[in-house]
Design a protein around this motif. Structure first.
Motif, PDB file in Angstrom:
ATOM      1  N   ASN A  49      26.857  50.255  44.537  1.00 51.19           N
ATOM      2  CA  ASN A  49      27.986  49.193  45.237  1.00 51.19           C
ATOM      3  C   ASN A  49      27.541  49.589  46.138  1.00 51.19           C
ATOM      4  OD1 ASN A  49      28.348  47.912  42.705  1.00 51.19           O
ATOM      5  ND2 ASN A  49      29.315  49.501  42.617  1.00 51.19           N
ATOM      6  N   CYS A  50      27.408  48.876  47.660  1.00 45.71           N
ATOM      7  CA  CYS A  50      27.589  49.663  48.937  1.00 45.71           C
ATOM      8  C   CYS A  50      27.887  48.243  49.965  1.00 45.71           C
ATOM      9  CB  CYS A  50      26.138  49.715  48.955  1.00 45.71           C
ATOM     10  SG  CYS A  50      24.653  48.647  49.453  1.00 45.71           S
ATOM     11  N   ASP A  51      27.746  48.719  50.791  1.00 43.38           N
ATOM     12  CA  ASP A  51      28.885  48.439  51.692  1.00 43.38           C
ATOM     13  C   ASP A  51      27.802  46.920  52.324  1.00 43.38           C
ATOM     14  OD1 ASP A  51      29.581  47.208  54.399  1.00 43.38           O
ATOM     15  OD2 ASP A  51      30.959  48.767  54.562  1.00 43.38           O
ATOM     16  N   SER A  52      27.990  45.961  52.230  1.00 44.93           N
ATOM     17  CA  SER A  52      27.527  44.897  52.519  1.00 44.93           C
ATOM     18  C   SER A  52      26.834  44.553  54.110  1.00 44.93           C
ATOM     19  CB  SER A  52      28.151  43.144  52.567  1.00 44.93           C
ATOM     20  OG  SER A  52      28.977  42.839  53.825  1.00 44.93           O
ATOM     21  N   ARG A  53      27.153  45.950  54.751  1.00 42.67           N
ATOM     22  CA  ARG A  53      26.743  46.300  56.588  1.00 42.67           C
ATOM     23  C   ARG A  53      26.262  46.946  56.336  1.00 42.67           C
ATOM     24  NH1 ARG A  53      32.058  46.656  58.901  1.00 42.67           N
ATOM     25  NH2 ARG A  53      32.357  48.424  56.982  1.00 42.67           N
ATOM     26  N   MET A  54      25.150  47.450  55.438  1.00 45.16           N
ATOM     27  CA  MET A  54      24.081  48.180  55.294  1.00 45.16           C
ATOM     28  C   MET A  54      23.008  48.003  55.321  1.00 45.16           C
ATOM     29  SD  MET A  54      25.510  51.295  52.565  1.00 45.16           S
ATOM     30  CE  MET A  54      24.427  52.656  52.794  1.00 45.16           C
ATOM     31  N   SER A  55      21.742  48.994  55.739  1.00 46.43           N
ATOM     32  CA  SER A  55      20.693  48.082  55.928  1.00 46.43           C
ATOM     33  C   SER A  55      19.596  48.485  54.796  1.00 46.43           C
ATOM     34  CB  SER A  55      19.606  48.174  56.946  1.00 46.43           C
ATOM     35  OG  SER A  55      19.885  49.806  57.780  1.00 46.43           O
ATOM     36  N   LEU A  56      18.881  48.484  54.533  1.00 51.03           N
ATOM     37  CA  LEU A  56      17.609  49.055  53.587  1.00 51.03           C
ATOM     38  C   LEU A  56      17.604  50.758  53.789  1.00 51.03           C
ATOM     39  CD1 LEU A  56      16.190  49.053  50.869  1.00 51.03           C
ATOM     40  CD2 LEU A  56      14.353  48.216  52.959  1.00 51.03           C
ATOM     41  N   ASN A  57      17.328  50.453  55.105  1.00 47.19           N
ATOM     42  CA  ASN A  57      17.020  51.918  55.966  1.00 47.19           C
ATOM     43  C   ASN A  57      18.188  52.818  55.441  1.00 47.19           C
ATOM     44  OD1 ASN A  57      15.401  53.729  57.558  1.00 47.19           O
ATOM     45  ND2 ASN A  57      16.947  53.573  59.033  1.00 47.19           N
ATOM     46  N   ASP A  58      19.882  52.573  55.714  1.00 46.97           N
ATOM     47  CA  ASP A  58      20.711  53.229  55.304  1.00 46.97           C
ATOM     48  C   ASP A  58      20.762  53.403  54.354  1.00 46.97           C
ATOM     49  OD1 ASP A  58      21.536  52.483  58.436  1.00 46.97           O
ATOM     50  OD2 ASP A  58      22.785  51.588  57.969  1.00 46.97           O
ATOM     51  N   ILE A  59      20.730  52.680  53.428  1.00 44.03           N
ATOM     52  CA  ILE A  59      21.129  52.768  51.416  1.00 44.03           C
ATOM     53  C   ILE A  59      19.868  54.169  51.291  1.00 44.03           C
ATOM     54  CG2 ILE A  59      20.500  52.116  49.561  1.00 44.03           C
ATOM     55  CD1 ILE A  59      21.668  49.313  50.915  1.00 44.03           C
ATOM     56  N   LEU A  60      18.358  54.122  52.187  1.00 45.86           N
ATOM     57  CA  LEU A  60      17.350  54.634  51.641  1.00 45.86           C
ATOM     58  C   LEU A  60      18.369  56.492  52.450  1.00 45.86           C
ATOM     59  CD1 LEU A  60      14.419  52.718  52.590  1.00 45.86           C
ATOM     60  CD2 LEU A  60      15.103  53.703  50.065  1.00 45.86           C
ATOM     61  N   ILE A  61      18.438  56.354  53.123  1.00 42.81           N
ATOM     62  CA  ILE A  61      18.867  57.887  53.921  1.00 42.81           C
ATOM     63  C   ILE A  61      20.254  58.040  53.713  1.00 42.81           C
ATOM     64  CG2 ILE A  61      20.130  58.635  56.282  1.00 42.81           C
ATOM     65  CD1 ILE A  61      18.583  56.641  57.937  1.00 42.81           C
ATOM     66  N   TYR A  62      21.170  57.264  52.620  1.00 44.11           N
ATOM     67  CA  TYR A  62      22.582  57.604  51.923  1.00 44.11           C
ATOM     68  C   TYR A  62      21.734  58.408  50.947  1.00 44.11           C
ATOM     69  CZ  TYR A  62      26.698  57.307  49.466  1.00 44.11           C
ATOM     70  OH  TYR A  62      28.102  57.463  48.457  1.00 44.11           O
ATOM     71  N   LEU A  63      21.161  58.313  50.101  1.00 45.56           N
ATOM     72  CA  LEU A  63      20.219  58.416  48.707  1.00 45.56           C
ATOM     73  C   LEU A  63      19.754  59.159  48.944  1.00 45.56           C
ATOM     74  CD1 LEU A  63      19.858  54.576  47.347  1.00 45.56           C
ATOM     75  CD2 LEU A  63      21.661  56.464  46.771  1.00 45.56           C
ATOM     76  N   SER A  64      19.721  59.756  50.345  1.00 42.70           N
ATOM     77  CA  SER A  64      18.188  61.595  50.833  1.00 42.70           C
ATOM     78  C   SER A  64      16.881  60.910  49.989  1.00 42.70           C
ATOM     79  CB  SER A  64      19.064  62.667  49.850  1.00 42.70           C
ATOM     80  OG  SER A  64      20.383  62.952  50.588  1.00 42.70           O
ATOM     81  N   ILE A  65      16.388  59.374  50.116  1.00 41.29           N
ATOM     82  CA  ILE A  65      15.053  58.917  49.601  1.00 41.29           C
ATOM     83  C   ILE A  65      14.564  59.551  51.374  1.00 41.29           C
ATOM     84  CG2 ILE A  65      13.693  57.356  49.371  1.00 41.29           C
ATOM     85  CD1 ILE A  65      16.153  56.157  46.933  1.00 41.29           C
ATOM     86  N   ASN A  66      13.104  60.221  50.934  1.00 36.95           N
ATOM     87  CA  ASN A  66      12.352  60.206  52.075  1.00 36.95           C
ATOM     88  C   ASN A  66      11.018  59.361  52.092  1.00 36.95           C
ATOM     89  OD1 ASN A  66      10.220  61.163  53.497  1.00 36.95           O
ATOM     90  ND2 ASN A  66       9.793  63.416  53.042  1.00 36.95           N
ATOM     91  N   ILE A  67      11.634  58.207  53.297  1.00 38.62           N
ATOM     92  CA  ILE A  67      11.031  56.905  53.168  1.00 38.62           C
ATOM     93  C   ILE A  67       9.128  57.671  53.086  1.00 38.62           C
ATOM     94  CG2 ILE A  67      12.879  56.228  54.317  1.00 38.62           C
ATOM     95  CD1 ILE A  67      11.578  55.759  56.738  1.00 38.62           C
TER      96      ILE A  67
END
Length: 70
Positions: free
Chosen positions: A15-33
């Motif tokens: 579940n996430c805020d609809s205003r989050m971009s894919l990049n925002d979600i990856l940062i939130y999850l501490s995923i090294n892009i």
């Protein structure tokens, strides 16, 4: 009022805020892009597009780790 949506990351609901971009979600999850490939609804997404991609309810994200070897 905030709008939330449910997406699926590697098959798990998230579940996430609809205003989050894919990049925002990856940062939130501490995923090294730099160490992953991202598949969005069965298509590979270029890193340069992560910040411009906003998700919709029930979208599917697969995070594929790059593993070195030799």
């Amino acid at each position: 009022m905030q709008n939330y949506l449910t997406i699926f990351i590697n098959g798990e609901p998230f579940n996430c805020d609809s205003r989050m971009s894919l990049n925002d979600i990856l940062i939130y999850l501490s995923i090294n892009i730099n160490l992953v490939i991202i598949e969005y609804n069965y298509s590979i997404i270029q890193k340069k597009d992560f910040s411009n991609l906003y998700l919709k309810d029930n979208d599917v994200i697969e995070v594929i780790s790059i593993v070195g070897g030799g």
